[in-house]
Motif scaffolding. Structure first.
Motif, PDB file in Angstrom:
ATOM      1  N   ASP A  40     -11.317  22.268  12.327  1.00 15.96           N
ATOM      2  CA  ASP A  40     -11.762  20.906  12.010  1.00 15.96           C
ATOM      3  C   ASP A  40     -11.316  20.497  10.612  1.00 15.96           C
ATOM      4  N   ALA A  41     -11.475  21.409   9.660  1.00 15.11           N
ATOM      5  CA  ALA A  41     -11.075  21.118   8.283  1.00 15.11           C
ATOM      6  C   ALA A  41      -9.571  20.907   8.186  1.00 15.11           C
ATOM      7  N   ALA A  42      -8.810  21.775   8.817  1.00 14.49           N
ATOM      8  CA  ALA A  42      -7.352  21.642   8.772  1.00 14.49           C
ATOM      9  C   ALA A  42      -6.911  20.308   9.376  1.00 14.49           C
ATOM     10  N   ARG A  43      -7.549  19.928  10.471  1.00 13.64           N
ATOM     11  CA  ARG A  43      -7.211  18.657  11.109  1.00 13.64           C
ATOM     12  C   ARG A  43      -7.539  17.480  10.177  1.00 13.64           C
ATOM     13  N   ALA A  44      -8.720  17.532   9.569  1.00 12.26           N
ATOM     14  CA  ALA A  44      -9.127  16.459   8.655  1.00 12.26           C
ATOM     15  C   ALA A  44      -8.191  16.378   7.452  1.00 12.26           C
ATOM     16  N   TYR A  45      -7.827  17.532   6.886  1.00 12.41           N
ATOM     17  CA  TYR A  45      -6.944  17.550   5.721  1.00 12.41           C
ATOM     18  C   TYR A  45      -5.562  17.023   6.081  1.00 12.41           C
ATOM     19  N   SER A  46      -5.057  17.411   7.244  1.00  7.34           N
ATOM     20  CA  SER A  46      -3.729  16.931   7.633  1.00  7.34           C
ATOM     21  C   SER A  46      -3.764  15.430   7.944  1.00  7.34           C
ATOM     22  N   ASP A  47      -4.856  14.961   8.562  1.00  3.31           N
ATOM     23  CA  ASP A  47      -4.986  13.519   8.826  1.00  3.31           C
ATOM     24  C   ASP A  47      -5.002  12.729   7.513  1.00  3.31           C
ATOM     25  N   LEU A  48      -5.736  13.233   6.512  1.00  7.01           N
ATOM     26  CA  LEU A  48      -5.757  12.565   5.202  1.00  7.01           C
ATOM     27  C   LEU A  48      -4.370  12.541   4.578  1.00  7.01           C
ATOM     28  N   SER A  49      -3.673  13.657   4.674  1.00 11.84           N
ATOM     29  CA  SER A  49      -2.322  13.745   4.080  1.00 11.84           C
ATOM     30  C   SER A  49      -1.352  12.794   4.759  1.00 11.84           C
ATOM     31  N   ILE A  50      -1.403  12.747   6.057  1.00  6.47           N
ATOM     32  CA  ILE A  50      -0.499  11.858   6.798  1.00  6.47           C
ATOM     33  C   ILE A  50      -0.814  10.395   6.499  1.00  6.47           C
ATOM     34  N   GLN A  52      -2.143   9.245   3.816  1.00  9.37           N
ATOM     35  CA  GLN A  52      -1.712   8.969   2.441  1.00  9.37           C
ATOM     36  C   GLN A  52      -0.185   8.808   2.377  1.00  9.37           C
ATOM     37  N   ALA A  53       0.524   9.635   3.121  1.00 14.30           N
ATOM     38  CA  ALA A  53       1.987   9.509   3.147  1.00 14.30           C
ATOM     39  C   ALA A  53       2.401   8.150   3.723  1.00 14.30           C
ATOM     40  N   ARG A  54       1.726   7.717   4.764  1.00 11.64           N
ATOM     41  CA  ARG A  54       2.026   6.400   5.357  1.00 11.64           C
ATOM     42  C   ARG A  54       1.758   5.272   4.355  1.00 11.64           C
ATOM     43  N   TRP A  56       2.028   5.456   1.123  1.00  6.67           N
ATOM     44  CA  TRP A  56       3.116   5.447   0.134  1.00  6.67           C
ATOM     45  C   TRP A  56       4.417   4.907   0.721  1.00  6.67           C
ATOM     46  N   LEU A  57       4.614   5.085   2.011  1.00  4.60           N
ATOM     47  CA  LEU A  57       5.818   4.550   2.640  1.00  4.60           C
ATOM     48  C   LEU A  57       5.806   3.020   2.707  1.00  4.60           C
ATOM     49  N   GLU A  58       4.617   2.433   2.598  1.00  2.00           N
ATOM     50  CA  GLU A  58       4.485   0.981   2.658  1.00  2.00           C
ATOM     51  C   GLU A  58       4.638   0.315   1.293  1.00  2.00           C
ATOM     52  N   VAL A  59       4.854   1.095   0.241  1.00  2.00           N
ATOM     53  CA  VAL A  59       5.014   0.531  -1.097  1.00  2.00           C
ATOM     54  C   VAL A  59       6.349  -0.213  -1.178  1.00  2.00           C
ATOM     55  N   LYS A  60       6.237  -1.523  -1.518  1.00  2.00           N
ATOM     56  CA  LYS A  60       7.441  -2.355  -1.605  1.00  2.00           C
ATOM     57  C   LYS A  60       7.488  -3.162  -2.894  1.00  2.00           C
ATOM     58  N   ASP A  61       6.328  -3.307  -3.533  1.00  2.00           N
ATOM     59  CA  ASP A  61       6.266  -4.111  -4.756  1.00  2.00           C
ATOM     60  C   ASP A  61       5.115  -3.590  -5.624  1.00  2.00           C
ATOM     61  N   ALA A  62       4.891  -4.254  -6.741  1.00  2.00           N
ATOM     62  CA  ALA A  62       3.863  -3.805  -7.690  1.00  2.00           C
ATOM     63  C   ALA A  62       2.463  -3.860  -7.070  1.00  2.00           C
ATOM     64  N   ASP A  63       2.205  -4.886  -6.259  1.00  2.00           N
ATOM     65  CA  ASP A  63       0.889  -5.022  -5.640  1.00  2.00           C
ATOM     66  C   ASP A  63       0.627  -3.894  -4.635  1.00  2.00           C
ATOM     67  N   SER A  64       1.614  -3.597  -3.806  1.00  2.00           N
ATOM     68  CA  SER A  64       1.434  -2.516  -2.826  1.00  2.00           C
ATOM     69  C   SER A  64       1.386  -1.156  -3.527  1.00  2.00           C
ATOM     70  N   PHE A  65       2.083  -1.032  -4.672  1.00  2.00           N
ATOM     71  CA  PHE A  65       2.003   0.194  -5.461  1.00  2.00           C
ATOM     72  C   PHE A  65       0.581   0.383  -5.999  1.00  2.00           C
ATOM     73  N   LYS A  66       0.001  -0.705  -6.493  1.00  2.00           N
ATOM     74  CA  LYS A  66      -1.372  -0.659  -7.004  1.00  2.00           C
ATOM     75  C   LYS A  66      -2.334  -0.250  -5.884  1.00  2.00           C
ATOM     76  N   LYS A  67      -2.154  -0.822  -4.692  1.00  4.19           N
ATOM     77  CA  LYS A  67      -3.003  -0.483  -3.551  1.00  4.19           C
ATOM     78  C   LYS A  67      -2.839   0.991  -3.162  1.00  4.19           C
ATOM     79  N   SER A  71      -5.704   3.733  -3.118  1.00  5.54           N
ATOM     80  CA  SER A  71      -5.912   4.514  -1.894  1.00  5.54           C
ATOM     81  C   SER A  71      -5.875   6.012  -2.182  1.00  5.54           C
ATOM     82  N   GLN A  72      -4.954   6.401  -3.064  1.00  4.47           N
ATOM     83  CA  GLN A  72      -4.835   7.813  -3.408  1.00  4.47           C
ATOM     84  C   GLN A  72      -6.102   8.302  -4.124  1.00  4.47           C
TER      85      GLN A  72
END
Length: 118
Positions: A40-50, A52-54, A56-67, A71-72
């Motif tokens: 359960d813990a491993a699943r939760a940790y991997s879900d959080l990591s994924i 968070q990675a998503r 960061w992939l949506e960062v396109k400008d200063a506003d999305s970087f701030k968000k 989020s991080q």
């Protein structure tokens, strides 16, 4: 002769086999719960990591970087809370296992003393 063999068989059952079976069941239950908690813990940790990675992939400008930064920070806080809860769960499971194991040992000792008196 049969009565002596039967008595010996009963003593072996009550002193060795039954307690070992009880301990084994206690241990298997503990390991099942620990493995389940770890999965359960491993699943939760991997879900959080994924997630968070998503983010960061949506960062396109200063506003999305701030968000993404916000989020991080929230994710780090959530992760720390999750880890604290997981640690408490493992501690609780371990304490319960120790208590159950001690009870099995005490019961075995009582049975051995009673059998020795007979």
């Amino acid at each position: 002769m049969n009565k002596a063999a039967e008595k010996t068989s009963q003593q072996v059952e009550s002193i060795f086999v039954s307690p070992m079976r009880s301990y084994t069941l206690t241990a298997l239950d503990y390991y099942d719960q620990i493995v389940s908690a770890q999965l359960d813990a491993a699943r939760a940790y991997s879900d959080l990591s994924i997630a968070q990675a998503r983010t960061w992939l949506e960062v396109k400008d200063a506003d999305s970087f701030k968000k993404a930064i916000e989020s991080q920070q929230k994710t780090a806080s959530d992760l720390m809370e999750r880890m604290k809860g997981d640690g408490e769960k493992v501690t609780s499971l371990s304490q319960h296992f120790v208590q159950d194991s001690q009870k099995v040992a005490e019961d075995t000792t009582k049975k051995a003393v009673e059998s020795a008196k007979q």
